[in-house]
Design an enzyme around this catalytic site. Sequence first.
Site, PDB file in Angstrom:
ATOM      1  N   SER A 130     -31.509 -18.089  14.721  1.00 28.09           N
ATOM      2  CA  SER A 130     -32.228 -19.342  14.962  1.00 28.09           C
ATOM      3  C   SER A 130     -32.607 -19.387  16.426  1.00 28.09           C
ATOM      4  O   SER A 130     -32.010 -18.684  17.260  1.00 28.09           O
ATOM      5  CB  SER A 130     -31.305 -20.530  14.619  1.00 28.09           C
ATOM      6  OG  SER A 130     -31.823 -21.744  15.115  1.00 28.09           O
TER       7      SER A 130
ATOM      8  N   TYR B   3     -22.912 -24.926  15.595  1.00 31.07           N
ATOM      9  CA  TYR B   3     -24.015 -24.172  14.997  1.00 31.07           C
ATOM     10  C   TYR B   3     -24.664 -23.268  16.046  1.00 31.07           C
ATOM     11  O   TYR B   3     -24.905 -22.076  15.786  1.00 31.07           O
ATOM     12  CB  TYR B   3     -25.041 -25.134  14.408  1.00 31.07           C
ATOM     13  CG  TYR B   3     -26.221 -24.451  13.762  1.00 31.07           C
ATOM     14  CD1 TYR B   3     -26.109 -23.874  12.503  1.00 31.07           C
ATOM     15  CD2 TYR B   3     -27.460 -24.397  14.403  1.00 31.07           C
ATOM     16  CE1 TYR B   3     -27.190 -23.248  11.899  1.00 31.07           C
ATOM     17  CE2 TYR B   3     -28.545 -23.775  13.814  1.00 31.07           C
ATOM     18  CZ  TYR B   3     -28.404 -23.197  12.564  1.00 31.07           C
ATOM     19  OH  TYR B   3     -29.488 -22.567  11.977  1.00 31.07           O
TER      20      TYR B   3
END
Length: 306
Positions: A154, A167
Amino acid sequence: MARQQPRVLVGRTAAITGGARGIGKETARALLREGMKVAIGDLDLALAEATADELRTAVPGRGGVPVEVRAYALDVVDRDSVRAFVDAVEADLGPIDVFDSNAGIMALTTFLDESDDSIRRQIDVNVMGVVNGAKEILPRFVARGRGHLVNVASMAGKAGFAGAATYCGTKHFVVGLSEAIRGELAHAGAPVDVTCVMPAIVQTELAAGTKDTRGVKKVTPEEVAAAIVEALKAPRFDVFVPRSAGVANTVIGVLPRRGREGVAKALGADRALIEADPAARAAYELRAAASDPRLDAPAPPKSLAP
């Protein structure tokens, strides 16, 4: 210098973790359209089977030959489950040419408010899930002298975003792991490709309720899938989606800390996750929290209560 011919994908086998929905599902669709055989691995076997059935009907075969897509039960946190998945896929569809570590979860809350269970669950899925996949598939790739490992990270693996500390940490791990693996394979002279996919916010359930930012738009799962196909045809390591996110990352990366934080504030990136709408995320957060079959489903977090 003549351009290298795109790699032909027809007839090759791809295995996708977390392939029943979102980016994984659209990647499966895109690879089937390229003539690949696709294995969908997911914790939710019923949904994986429904997805396989849908794609089998929706994607036209080549030359009148039906597409070949199969569903498998897979818990990426369990090394034995990953091994069984890889073994089953290769027994059914032939040697795996592409292994796409796509499975991942994201909980949004401040670090101080996040439960230990939430932190462990994200580390288990986002970190150990990728480790387990790489550990199981890379020895086979090296032994065969071919193969392509795709790790879905990501843009959160390139910076830290408030509201998603754990995350971001897991995705930083995926980026660093992928870079190191690529270096080790090159050092060993192993002709195995590694790609790290770094999307901006993707319009999936995982990103429900997140705020828009200026300059870098949200992308669709189809756009991420198309970028993966492109990287399989012409192998490269860094795959930013959209491409402009890679340019922005490079430009912003040369700025000092205060400058980077100023740009993030101007673009609204500093608020995109920490100001996500809890009501819009409630269903996903609860499903992600219960994603470990070894744990009892937790009570709904107070912040998600109606």
